[in-house]
Design a protein around this motif. Sequence first.
Motif, mmCIF file in Angstrom:
data_model
loop_
_atom_site.group_PDB
_atom_site.id
_atom_site.type_symbol
_atom_site.label_atom_id
_atom_site.label_comp_id
_atom_site.label_asym_id
_atom_site.label_seq_id
_atom_site.Cartn_x
_atom_site.Cartn_y
_atom_site.Cartn_z
ATOM 1 N N GLY A 98 0.696 -1.178 0.210
ATOM 2 C CA GLY A 98 0.095 -0.227 -0.405
ATOM 3 C C GLY A 98 0.698 1.292 -0.302
ATOM 4 N N MET A 100 4.090 3.624 -1.483
ATOM 5 C CA MET A 100 4.910 4.046 -2.545
ATOM 6 C C MET A 100 6.364 4.066 -2.167
ATOM 7 N N HIS A 101 6.661 5.273 -0.763
ATOM 8 C CA HIS A 101 7.527 6.105 -0.603
ATOM 9 C C HIS A 101 8.966 4.483 -0.744
ATOM 10 N N LYS A 105 14.147 4.221 1.622
ATOM 11 C CA LYS A 105 13.936 2.082 1.886
ATOM 12 C C LYS A 105 15.795 2.436 0.818
ATOM 13 N N VAL A 108 18.093 3.601 2.574
ATOM 14 C CA VAL A 108 18.456 2.135 4.341
ATOM 15 C C VAL A 108 19.306 1.113 3.279
ATOM 16 N N SER A 146 9.875 -0.543 5.649
ATOM 17 C CA SER A 146 9.909 0.416 5.426
ATOM 18 C C SER A 146 8.610 0.990 4.868
ATOM 19 N N LEU A 148 6.071 4.319 5.019
ATOM 20 C CA LEU A 148 5.938 5.944 5.919
ATOM 21 C C LEU A 148 4.148 6.915 6.032
ATOM 22 N N MET A 175 13.911 -5.729 10.456
ATOM 23 C CA MET A 175 14.012 -4.331 11.508
ATOM 24 C C MET A 175 13.191 -3.420 10.780
ATOM 25 N N GLY A 177 11.460 0.529 10.172
ATOM 26 C CA GLY A 177 11.180 2.038 10.252
ATOM 27 C C GLY A 177 10.351 2.749 8.806
ATOM 28 N N GLY A 178 10.769 4.155 8.916
ATOM 29 C CA GLY A 178 10.024 5.077 8.248
ATOM 30 C C GLY A 178 9.229 6.564 9.425
ATOM 31 N N ALA A 179 8.705 7.056 8.960
ATOM 32 C CA ALA A 179 8.626 8.222 9.469
ATOM 33 C C ALA A 179 7.587 8.510 10.444
ATOM 34 N N THR A 195 15.104 2.016 13.466
ATOM 35 C CA THR A 195 16.336 2.698 14.086
ATOM 36 C C THR A 195 15.783 4.016 13.029
HETATM 37 C C1 B12 Z 1 8.297 12.313 -1.174
HETATM 38 C C2 B12 Z 1 6.784 12.145 -0.912
HETATM 39 C C3 B12 Z 1 6.103 11.731 -1.528
HETATM 40 C C4 B12 Z 1 6.307 10.692 -3.075
HETATM 41 C C5 B12 Z 1 7.160 9.526 -2.679
HETATM 42 C C6 B12 Z 1 8.288 9.862 -3.964
HETATM 43 C C7 B12 Z 1 9.261 8.040 -3.676
HETATM 44 N N1 B12 Z 1 9.975 7.425 -5.007
HETATM 45 O O1 B12 Z 1 9.907 7.537 -2.516
HETATM 46 C C8 B12 Z 1 4.968 10.710 -3.314
HETATM 47 C C9 B12 Z 1 4.813 11.921 -4.103
HETATM 48 C C10 B12 Z 1 5.071 9.799 -4.660
HETATM 49 C C11 B12 Z 1 4.068 10.648 -2.263
HETATM 50 C C12 B12 Z 1 2.794 10.594 -2.019
HETATM 51 C C13 B12 Z 1 1.472 9.697 -0.914
HETATM 52 N N2 B12 Z 1 2.520 10.936 -0.019
HETATM 53 CO CO1 B12 Z 1 3.619 11.931 0.776
HETATM 54 N N3 B12 Z 1 5.521 12.262 1.168
HETATM 55 C C14 B12 Z 1 6.804 12.056 0.850
HETATM 56 C C15 B12 Z 1 7.676 13.260 1.808
HETATM 57 C C16 B12 Z 1 7.614 14.803 1.407
HETATM 58 C C17 B12 Z 1 8.871 12.965 2.411
HETATM 59 C C18 B12 Z 1 9.266 11.688 2.245
HETATM 60 C C19 B12 Z 1 10.682 10.912 2.080
HETATM 61 O O2 B12 Z 1 11.250 10.470 0.954
HETATM 62 N N4 B12 Z 1 11.511 11.927 3.056
HETATM 63 C C20 B12 Z 1 13.402 11.430 3.445
HETATM 64 C C21 B12 Z 1 13.502 10.647 3.045
HETATM 65 C C22 B12 Z 1 14.898 10.269 3.443
HETATM 66 O O3 B12 Z 1 13.302 9.596 4.722
HETATM 67 P P1 B12 Z 1 11.844 8.997 5.280
HETATM 68 O O4 B12 Z 1 11.875 8.017 4.429
HETATM 69 O O5 B12 Z 1 11.475 9.048 6.506
HETATM 70 O O6 B12 Z 1 13.573 7.946 5.740
HETATM 71 C C23 B12 Z 1 14.426 7.698 6.598
HETATM 72 C C24 B12 Z 1 14.231 6.705 7.838
HETATM 73 O O7 B12 Z 1 12.451 7.376 7.983
HETATM 74 C C25 B12 Z 1 14.538 6.192 8.669
HETATM 75 N N5 B12 Z 1 14.051 4.442 7.685
HETATM 76 C C26 B12 Z 1 13.026 4.422 6.340
HETATM 77 N N6 B12 Z 1 12.653 3.269 6.155
HETATM 78 C C27 B12 Z 1 13.473 2.513 6.639
HETATM 79 C C28 B12 Z 1 13.628 1.579 6.455
HETATM 80 C C29 B12 Z 1 14.604 0.896 8.461
HETATM 81 C C30 B12 Z 1 14.202 -0.960 8.148
HETATM 82 C C31 B12 Z 1 14.314 1.324 8.804
HETATM 83 C C32 B12 Z 1 15.674 0.387 10.246
HETATM 84 C C33 B12 Z 1 14.867 2.568 8.883
HETATM 85 C C34 B12 Z 1 14.079 3.270 7.776
HETATM 86 O O8 B12 Z 1 15.817 6.455 6.732
HETATM 87 C C35 B12 Z 1 15.646 7.108 6.344
HETATM 88 C C36 B12 Z 1 16.660 7.719 6.123
HETATM 89 O O9 B12 Z 1 17.674 8.139 7.503
HETATM 90 C C37 B12 Z 1 6.811 12.927 2.824
HETATM 91 C C38 B12 Z 1 6.850 14.266 4.131
HETATM 92 C C39 B12 Z 1 8.489 13.865 5.152
HETATM 93 N N7 B12 Z 1 8.771 15.310 5.579
HETATM 94 O O10 B12 Z 1 8.504 12.476 5.512
HETATM 95 C C40 B12 Z 1 5.699 12.768 2.275
HETATM 96 C C41 B12 Z 1 4.340 11.786 3.647
HETATM 97 C C42 B12 Z 1 4.972 10.622 3.763
HETATM 98 N N8 B12 Z 1 3.191 11.177 2.533
HETATM 99 C C43 B12 Z 1 2.034 12.037 2.897
HETATM 100 C C44 B12 Z 1 1.077 11.318 1.697
HETATM 101 C C45 B12 Z 1 -0.104 11.172 3.066
HETATM 102 C C46 B12 Z 1 1.014 11.239 0.731
HETATM 103 C C47 B12 Z 1 0.002 10.643 -0.040
HETATM 104 C C48 B12 Z 1 -1.238 9.008 0.302
HETATM 105 C C49 B12 Z 1 -0.352 11.943 -0.835
HETATM 106 C C50 B12 Z 1 -2.037 11.736 -1.562
HETATM 107 N N9 B12 Z 1 -2.964 11.829 -1.258
HETATM 108 O O11 B12 Z 1 -1.956 10.778 -2.657
HETATM 109 C C51 B12 Z 1 0.616 9.509 -1.550
HETATM 110 C C52 B12 Z 1 0.470 7.984 -0.937
HETATM 111 C C53 B12 Z 1 1.029 7.500 -1.791
HETATM 112 C C54 B12 Z 1 1.158 5.510 -1.382
HETATM 113 N N10 B12 Z 1 0.289 4.850 -0.882
HETATM 114 O O12 B12 Z 1 2.068 5.353 -0.799
HETATM 115 C C55 B12 Z 1 2.410 12.033 4.691
HETATM 116 C C56 B12 Z 1 1.959 10.678 4.857
HETATM 117 C C57 B12 Z 1 0.854 11.063 6.325
HETATM 118 C C58 B12 Z 1 0.694 9.354 7.243
HETATM 119 N N11 B12 Z 1 1.239 10.343 8.809
HETATM 120 O O13 B12 Z 1 0.848 8.379 7.012
HETATM 121 C C59 B12 Z 1 3.888 13.039 4.463
HETATM 122 C C60 B12 Z 1 4.029 13.045 5.692
HETATM 123 C C61 B12 Z 1 3.452 14.071 3.864
HETATM 124 C C62 B12 Z 1 2.347 14.792 5.212
HETATM 125 N N12 B12 Z 1 3.040 15.852 6.087
HETATM 126 O O14 B12 Z 1 0.696 14.590 4.980
HETATM 127 N N13 B12 Z 1 5.224 11.546 -1.296
#
Ligand code: B12
Length: 211
Positions: A98, A100-101, A105, A108, A146, A148, A175, A177-179, A195
């Motif tokens: 479900g 797509m982020h 991932k 990591v 992962s 999100l 393991m 993770g994810g926000a 983590t």
């Molecule tokens: C980019 C993004 C998108 C892109 C994704 C592109 C892609 N190829 O990934 C697109 C535009 C497709 C998208 C779509 C959607 N998104 Co979006 N997206 C984001 C955004 C802006 C950034 C995410 C990101 O890449 N961050 C950077 C990376 C590096 O950080 P990270 O993923 O958190 O990963 C780090 C850690 O979490 C950890 N980690 C991650 N995975 C793992 C796994 C393990 C095992 C471990 C240990 C650690 C770990 O390590 C990473 C690096 O340090 C966030 C906002 C945010 N600030 O997070 C919203 C966000 C996640 N999205 C959100 C939403 C609502 C959606 C949509 C539902 C929007 C919509 N209405 O269509 C759709 C859902 C699509 C789906 N079914 O997944 C919300 C989620 C709200 C919630 N609490 O559920 C957020 C938080 C925005 C918001 N504030 O509303 N999105």
Amino acid sequence: MSVFEEISEKLQRGKAKDVAALVTAALEAGEKPEAVLNEGLIAGMNIVGEKFKKAEVFVPEVLVAARAMNAGLKVLQPALKSAGVKPVGKAVICTVKGDMHDIGKNLVKMMIEGQGIECIDLGVDVDPEKVVNAVKESGAELVCLSALLTTTMTAQRDVIEALKEAGIRDQVKVMVGGAPVTQQYADEIGADCYTLDAASAAQAARSFFAA
Ligand code: B12
């Protein structure tokens, strides 16, 4: 500056072509592939990981560094294989059903690969059954999940349950993770590790295989 330090430095700056050229030169000069990997590429990636943790560099810098790491690995891979250097272990990684982020991932994955761990990447929106099958087929010892979205983090639990049902939960560490994921949630669903970021994930993964 030694060739290893040079590789590390260029990797940190994301200079993929330079890293590939330096790795080639090091091998031609008779350096051991394992040393090029550990003292050059992994050392550089570890520094990037530490800086990322301290918010001294950000996602784009990590991605270009990881790309440079991959360029170096590509050159090194045949030499590693013929020298008999085996991956430290195997991990299956994906973004859950479900969701797509994949940026987090992918980060990591790259950081874990930087620790010499082979990653089988199942991509995004992955069914629990697909994870179970990948573990069975590959014999991976680690599963990284992962999520999100608050609506998809529950799918991490589904994967753990599917591993239990398949009778292979004890064979792997899980393991998560994810926000939206927290340590409390990880404990609740019975994950082995949570983590906050990719650098800590790589360290934790390495410690599983070192144990
Ligand atoms: C980019 C993004 C998108 C892109 C994704 C592109 C892609 N190829 O990934 C697109 C535009 C497709 C998208 C779509 C959607 N998104 Co979006 N997206 C984001 C955004 C802006 C950034 C995410 C990101 O890449 N961050 C950077 C990376 C590096 O950080 P990270 O993923 O958190 O990963 C780090 C850690 O979490 C950890 N980690 C991650 N995975 C793992 C796994 C393990 C095992 C471990 C240990 C650690 C770990 O390590 C990473 C690096 O340090 C966030 C906002 C945010 N600030 O997070 C919203 C966000 C996640 N999205 C959100 C939403 C609502 C959606 C949509 C539902 C929007 C919509 N209405 O269509 C759709 C859902 C699509 C789906 N079914 O997944 C919300 C989620 C709200 C919630 N609490 O559920 C957020 C938080 C925005 C918001 N504030 O509303 N999105």
